[in-house]
Design a protein around this motif. Structure first.
Motif, PDB file in Angstrom:
ATOM      1  N   ASN A  77       0.988  -1.475   0.293  1.00 48.23           N
ATOM      2  CA  ASN A  77      -0.350  -0.054  -0.352  1.00 48.23           C
ATOM      3  C   ASN A  77       0.566   1.014  -0.349  1.00 48.23           C
ATOM      4  O   ASN A  77       1.711   0.810   0.959  1.00 48.23           O
ATOM      5  CB  ASN A  77      -0.783  -0.348   1.780  1.00 48.23           C
ATOM      6  CG  ASN A  77      -1.742   1.236   1.472  1.00 48.23           C
ATOM      7  OD1 ASN A  77      -1.264   2.503   0.175  1.00 48.23           O
ATOM      8  ND2 ASN A  77      -2.710   1.146   1.675  1.00 48.23           N
ATOM      9  N   SER A  78       0.829   1.910  -0.832  1.00 53.81           N
ATOM     10  CA  SER A  78       1.846   3.531  -1.112  1.00 53.81           C
ATOM     11  C   SER A  78       1.296   4.342   0.403  1.00 53.81           C
ATOM     12  O   SER A  78       2.562   5.451  -0.236  1.00 53.81           O
ATOM     13  CB  SER A  78       1.693   4.228  -2.953  1.00 53.81           C
ATOM     14  OG  SER A  78       0.215   4.365  -2.773  1.00 53.81           O
ATOM     15  N   ARG A  79       0.106   4.390   0.092  1.00 58.17           N
ATOM     16  CA  ARG A  79      -0.007   5.334   1.719  1.00 58.17           C
ATOM     17  C   ARG A  79       0.619   5.097   2.561  1.00 58.17           C
ATOM     18  O   ARG A  79       0.607   5.564   3.638  1.00 58.17           O
ATOM     19  CB  ARG A  79      -1.574   4.992   1.276  1.00 58.17           C
ATOM     20  CG  ARG A  79      -2.307   5.602  -0.046  1.00 58.17           C
ATOM     21  CD  ARG A  79      -3.570   5.905   0.454  1.00 58.17           C
ATOM     22  NE  ARG A  79      -4.014   4.332   0.801  1.00 58.17           N
ATOM     23  CZ  ARG A  79      -6.034   4.170   0.735  1.00 58.17           C
ATOM     24  NH1 ARG A  79      -6.983   5.203   0.884  1.00 58.17           N
ATOM     25  NH2 ARG A  79      -5.885   3.157   0.592  1.00 58.17           N
ATOM     26  N   ILE A  80       1.070   3.832   3.169  1.00 59.25           N
ATOM     27  CA  ILE A  80       2.186   3.722   4.573  1.00 59.25           C
ATOM     28  C   ILE A  80       3.508   3.654   4.369  1.00 59.25           C
ATOM     29  O   ILE A  80       3.758   4.127   3.409  1.00 59.25           O
ATOM     30  CB  ILE A  80       2.184   2.026   4.381  1.00 59.25           C
ATOM     31  CG1 ILE A  80       0.955   1.098   4.314  1.00 59.25           C
ATOM     32  CG2 ILE A  80       3.138   1.240   5.663  1.00 59.25           C
ATOM     33  CD1 ILE A  80       1.258  -0.425   4.822  1.00 59.25           C
ATOM     34  N   ASP A  81       3.471   4.679   5.479  1.00 59.14           N
ATOM     35  CA  ASP A  81       4.633   5.718   5.771  1.00 59.14           C
ATOM     36  C   ASP A  81       5.999   4.651   5.545  1.00 59.14           C
ATOM     37  O   ASP A  81       5.924   3.667   6.392  1.00 59.14           O
ATOM     38  CB  ASP A  81       4.408   6.597   7.088  1.00 59.14           C
ATOM     39  CG  ASP A  81       5.829   7.303   7.243  1.00 59.14           C
ATOM     40  OD1 ASP A  81       5.972   8.015   6.917  1.00 59.14           O
ATOM     41  OD2 ASP A  81       7.020   7.090   8.122  1.00 59.14           O
ATOM     42  N   THR A  82       6.693   5.310   4.930  1.00 55.39           N
ATOM     43  CA  THR A  82       8.107   4.146   4.902  1.00 55.39           C
ATOM     44  C   THR A  82       8.540   3.930   6.106  1.00 55.39           C
ATOM     45  O   THR A  82       8.746   2.824   6.487  1.00 55.39           O
ATOM     46  CB  THR A  82       9.312   4.548   3.568  1.00 55.39           C
ATOM     47  OG1 THR A  82       8.618   4.483   2.610  1.00 55.39           O
ATOM     48  CG2 THR A  82      10.460   3.854   3.782  1.00 55.39           C
ATOM     49  N   VAL A  83       8.826   4.437   7.242  1.00 54.45           N
ATOM     50  CA  VAL A  83       9.745   5.114   8.080  1.00 54.45           C
ATOM     51  C   VAL A  83       8.425   3.999   9.340  1.00 54.45           C
ATOM     52  O   VAL A  83       9.039   2.869  10.043  1.00 54.45           O
ATOM     53  CB  VAL A  83       9.337   6.227   9.361  1.00 54.45           C
ATOM     54  CG1 VAL A  83       9.798   5.658  10.400  1.00 54.45           C
ATOM     55  CG2 VAL A  83      10.476   7.401   8.787  1.00 54.45           C
ATOM     56  N   ASN A  84       7.382   3.917   8.713  1.00 57.65           N
ATOM     57  CA  ASN A  84       6.489   3.167   9.774  1.00 57.65           C
ATOM     58  C   ASN A  84       6.780   1.736   9.296  1.00 57.65           C
ATOM     59  O   ASN A  84       6.137   0.559  10.042  1.00 57.65           O
ATOM     60  CB  ASN A  84       5.187   3.543   9.978  1.00 57.65           C
ATOM     61  CG  ASN A  84       4.412   5.181  10.092  1.00 57.65           C
ATOM     62  OD1 ASN A  84       5.486   4.823  11.350  1.00 57.65           O
ATOM     63  ND2 ASN A  84       3.787   5.138  10.008  1.00 57.65           N
ATOM     64  N   TYR A  85       6.515   1.611   7.539  1.00 56.39           N
ATOM     65  CA  TYR A  85       6.912   0.099   7.101  1.00 56.39           C
ATOM     66  C   TYR A  85       8.268  -0.774   7.451  1.00 56.39           C
ATOM     67  O   TYR A  85       7.995  -2.062   8.119  1.00 56.39           O
ATOM     68  CB  TYR A  85       7.387  -0.049   5.288  1.00 56.39           C
ATOM     69  CG  TYR A  85       7.156  -1.378   5.071  1.00 56.39           C
ATOM     70  CD1 TYR A  85       6.242  -2.387   5.215  1.00 56.39           C
ATOM     71  CD2 TYR A  85       8.619  -1.360   4.668  1.00 56.39           C
ATOM     72  CE1 TYR A  85       6.430  -2.844   4.220  1.00 56.39           C
ATOM     73  CE2 TYR A  85       8.930  -2.052   3.882  1.00 56.39           C
ATOM     74  CZ  TYR A  85       7.504  -3.694   3.950  1.00 56.39           C
ATOM     75  OH  TYR A  85       7.713  -4.663   3.319  1.00 56.39           O
ATOM     76  N   VAL A  86       9.288   0.300   7.774  1.00 52.62           N
ATOM     77  CA  VAL A  86      10.606  -0.133   8.500  1.00 52.62           C
ATOM     78  C   VAL A  86      10.673  -0.960   9.871  1.00 52.62           C
ATOM     79  O   VAL A  86      11.439  -1.667   9.882  1.00 52.62           O
ATOM     80  CB  VAL A  86      11.858   0.450   8.251  1.00 52.62           C
ATOM     81  CG1 VAL A  86      12.365   0.515   6.180  1.00 52.62           C
ATOM     82  CG2 VAL A  86      12.042   1.991   8.489  1.00 52.62           C
ATOM     83  N   LEU A  87       9.701   0.083  10.294  1.00 51.98           N
ATOM     84  CA  LEU A  87      10.132   0.056  11.804  1.00 51.98           C
ATOM     85  C   LEU A  87       8.708  -1.070  12.486  1.00 51.98           C
ATOM     86  O   LEU A  87       8.816  -1.128  13.617  1.00 51.98           O
ATOM     87  CB  LEU A  87      10.134   1.804  12.526  1.00 51.98           C
ATOM     88  CG  LEU A  87      11.553   2.017  12.422  1.00 51.98           C
ATOM     89  CD1 LEU A  87      10.922   3.327  13.670  1.00 51.98           C
ATOM     90  CD2 LEU A  87      12.503   1.672  12.839  1.00 51.98           C
TER      91      LEU A  87
END
Length: 239
Positions: free
Chosen positions: A137-147
């Motif tokens: 989902n492109s709306r997911i923030d990258t920082v939240n994704y990696v963490l």
């Protein structure tokens, strides 16, 4: 001697996140080769050998964005050149399940690598990137994704990738960087296409052999039939 450095964040809240794959890989190596962790400065280290190579496994405890502070101290302490370290870390731009070994390069936006380049004053050090992919989902923030902590099948896929990376380390130590790159940096899709092309080529070769054999058999049958028609009948005359 080699420094094998896994990047990640200390603390239980980060332990199982995508950003900590570097920690996971060196933890796997420590368990596999019976190395014990101890604190040295601003890092956890484990001494041992892999094959015939003496190695020091490293987990910086300075948090990801300041990884270079701990690594710089250890490089100076052990008097290691930058090309004798290997840094393992997560890579958004690689799909899950893929790893890439590189001799040097830019950080690609990875803050941990940025910190290492800053404190080592060079980007000429080997690194092993472990693919974590980008969020579906492109709306997911990258920082939240990696963490974030992967769940279900994704967790299993990530563990397979981490094990694959850990198993690449002895190959790198034994055969050297360039040979290991040639063996490890294979694009799975390109490999699949090459194998499919090889299979189709083999099938065509076998089909051509069958057709050739059938033509020869038909020609022999035709010749035998023609020969039989040309021979006079052997008539038996009785008195």
């Amino acid at each position: 001697m080699k420094l094998i450095i896994g990047l990640g964040n200390p603390g239980s809240q980060y332990e199982k996140t995508r950003h900590n794959v570097g920690f996971h890989v060196v933890d796997f190596l420590a368990t596999t080769y019976s190395m014990r962790w101890e604190r040295r400065g601003r890092a956890m280290i484990a001494n041992g050998t892999i094959g015939i190579e003496k190695v020091v496994l490293v987990k910086p405890t300075t948090f990801m964005n300041n990884s270079g502070e701990a690594v710089g101290e250890l490089v100076r302490w052990f008097k290691i050149e930058p090309d004798d370290i290997l840094v393992i870390y997560d890579e958004l731009d690689l799909p899950m399940g893929q790893i890439r070994l590189r001799p040097q390069g830019s950080s690609g936006g990875h803050n941990g690598i940025n910190s290492l380049i800053s404190h080592l004053h060079t980007n000429q050090f080997p690194r092993l990137r472990v693919g974590i992919g980008r969020p579906a989902n492109s709306r997911i923030d990258t920082v939240n994704y990696v963490l974030g902590v992967p769940a279900g099948d994704e967790r299993i896929e990530l563990e397979i990738s981490e094990r694959k990376a850990a198993e690449a380390i002895p190959l790198y130590l034994e055969k050297g960087l360039e040979a290991a790159m040639n063996l490890l940096n294979v694009d799975p899709e390109a490999q699949r296409k090459a194998e499919e092309k090889k299979r189709l080529k083999q099938e065509r070769r076998e089909q051509e052999k069958r057709l050739k054999a059938e033509r020869i058999e038909q020609e022999m049958t035709s010749k035998q039939a023609a020969s039989g028609q040309q021979e006079p009948e052997n008539l038996s005359v009785s008195d």
